[in-house]
Design an enzyme around this catalytic site. Structure first.
Site, short mmCIF file in Angstrom:
data_model
loop_
_atom_site.label_atom_id
_atom_site.label_comp_id
_atom_site.label_asym_id
_atom_site.label_seq_id
_atom_site.Cartn_x
_atom_site.Cartn_y
_atom_site.Cartn_z
N LYS A 176 0.85 -1.29 -0.05
CA LYS A 176 -0.06 -0.02 -0.13
C LYS A 176 0.79 1.22 -0.25
CE LYS A 176 -3.87 -2.02 0.12
NZ LYS A 176 -4.96 -1.88 -0.95
N ASP A 205 -0.49 -0.39 -4.55
CA ASP A 205 -1.83 -0.06 -4.57
C ASP A 205 -2.06 1.38 -3.89
OD1 ASP A 205 -4.49 0.00 -4.85
OD2 ASP A 205 -4.74 -1.77 -3.53
N GLU A 231 -1.39 0.44 -8.76
CA GLU A 231 -2.76 0.08 -9.07
C GLU A 231 -3.76 1.25 -8.27
OE1 GLU A 231 -3.79 -3.93 -7.66
OE2 GLU A 231 -5.51 -3.04 -6.52
N GLU A 257 -11.23 -2.55 -9.90
CA GLU A 257 -12.19 -2.95 -8.72
C GLU A 257 -13.24 -2.20 -8.14
OE1 GLU A 257 -8.63 -2.37 -5.73
OE2 GLU A 257 -10.30 -2.17 -4.35
N ASP A 280 -13.86 -7.24 -9.38
CA ASP A 280 -14.01 -8.12 -8.51
C ASP A 280 -15.40 -8.72 -8.61
OD1 ASP A 280 -15.10 -8.60 -5.61
OD2 ASP A 280 -13.30 -7.82 -4.95
N HIS A 307 -9.56 -8.77 -8.65
CA HIS A 307 -9.69 -8.08 -7.30
C HIS A 307 -10.13 -9.02 -6.16
CE1 HIS A 307 -11.15 -5.65 -4.13
NE2 HIS A 307 -9.68 -5.46 -3.89
N GLU A 344 -4.56 -12.27 -6.22
CA GLU A 344 -4.57 -11.52 -4.93
C GLU A 344 -4.71 -12.32 -3.93
OE1 GLU A 344 -6.83 -7.74 -5.09
OE2 GLU A 344 -5.41 -7.10 -3.56
CA CA Z 1 -6.75 -2.55 -4.60
#
Ligand code: CA
Length: 397
Positions: A176, A205, A231, A257, A280, A307, A344
């Protein structure tokens, strides 16, 4: 075989102590999933999951108040006309978010029933699998409370966590970025690279935490560090900005996502906003819509990597679809994340992912097996389901 009963379970698992974390945007004090159970008049049971983010109460209400009256008594195997009917009903007021989240879990549960009725896994009904295992990447390097008060120390904590994934057998991590200053976050990503070495695949991300200018600065730094994808650099509304970044930056842009259905994905693809599309399955419209998004992505020569964030039910649905993602392009030598999907696998504490589902998929080092049993290929541990259920819903014929 008709739909007799629709039940929903709003699950909540509180996170305590060190299990609490921040994404690039917000603190996480618990994990939520909305699990859908459909029973037919023959007694077949299908499981699904609706929505990704908290809160999910409104999705539960939508399923029982709006969708259930249109589903009860209908043929359970008719996934295609049912999807069409439910989507068409909400078209005028809900082409994204809640109505499509709700529809996703229903559709996944109906595919589970289809598979159980046929005695085959979902991927077999979708035309057959390209793979029976998939390489997983560790989603991690989240923020802890101390990172906000001690941002300079965050880099050494990232180094430690990245090393732990390496030692656990992973060769790909997504971390992240976006909560700290650009400089502090770049330092964290430098620390991850330093910990795992140049051969290791790293992605980031931002959970759409940046504006265009900051995203450009950070994206350039990430490219120099050899990161594979960037991302959700920008808010999902800024499709034009993503397309611009994609042409300006060397690093690949991933996203999708927060987008819904083939129509939303088409906007991203037409604009040239993503290099990797990330639907997703529990939100984009379910497995029926997942198939159409795959077809659309092939028309734009764009690889798809799902996702995945929810419970073991959501993960199983994503694994079933991942089995049928074609390599992009065709190859005799599939390479995860390059021309073949990579999966993921969030590594934060989540008992809904780890304990709710029995069997189905196992992680060995960095490889996940795709469930081979009928339907989604999983069983639900009803004790765990009860334990985490905060609110139950039921609609019966
Ligand atoms: Ca994400």
């Amino acid at each position: 075989m008709n739909i007799e009963r629709i039940e929903t379970f709003l699950l909540k698992a509180a996170l305590t102590g060190n299990d609490r974390f921040y994404s690039s945007q917000a603190p996480f004090g618990d994990r939520n999933s909305l699990v859908v159970k459909i029973t037919t008049d023959d007694g077949l049971v299908g499981w699904g999951e609706s929505g990704v983010s908290m809160p999910l109460e409104h999705v539960q209400t939508y399923i029982h108040d709006i969708l259930a009256p249109r589903l009860l008594g209908k043929p359970a195997l008719a996934t295609e006309p049912l999807w069409h009917e439910l989507y068409a009903f909400s078209r005028d007021f809900g082409r994204k978010a809640t109505p499509v989240d709700a529809l996703s879990g229903i559709d996944i549960a109906l595919w589970d029933i289809r598979g159980k009725e046929a005695g085959k896994p979902v991927h077999a009904l979708m035309g057959g699998a390209y793979r029976d295992t998939v390489r997983a990447y560790a989603t991690g390097l989240y923020y802890r409370e101390e990172d906000l008060t001690d941002p300079k120390g965050a880099a050494s904590r990232v180094r430690e966590e990245a090393t732990a994934y390496l030692e656990a057998g992973f060769s790909a991590i997504k971390g992240k970025i976006g909560l700290l200053t650009a400089r502090d976050d770049i330092r964290r990503m430098e620390a991850a690279r330093d910990a795992v070495g140049d051969e290791f695949m790293l992605m980031t991300d931002a959970n759409h935490a940046y504006n265009r200018h900051t995203a450009r600065t950070v994206g350039n730094a990430l490219h120099e560090l050899g990161y594979w994808w960037f991302e959700e650099p920008l808010v999902p509304e800024d499709i034009e900005g993503c397309a611009a970044l994609r042409s300006e930056l060397g690093i690949a842009i991933a996203g999708g996502e927060c987008e819904y259905t083939r129509y939303g994905m088409m906007d991203l693809l037409r604009a040239g906003a993503v290099d990797i599309l990330q639907p997703d399955i529990s939100a984009c419209g379910g497995l029926s819509e997942g198939q159409k998004i795959l077809a659309l992505a092939t028309a734009f020569h764009t690889p798809v990597c799902c996702h995945v964030w929810g419970s073991g039910v959501a993960a199983s649905a994503a694994l079933q679809l991942t089995a049928v993602i074609p390599p992009t392009p065709h190859t005799a030598a599939p390479r995860a994340a390059e021309n073949d999907p990579i999966f993921e696998y969030d590594r934060t504490r989540n008992p809904l992912r780890d304990d709710l589902v029995v069997g189905g998929f196992q992680l060995v080092d960095e490889t996940l097996s795709i469930p081979q049993g009928p339907g989604l290929g999983i069983e639900i541990d009803t004790d765990v389901l009860e334990q985490f259920t905060r609110k139950r819903g039921e609609s019966k014929r």
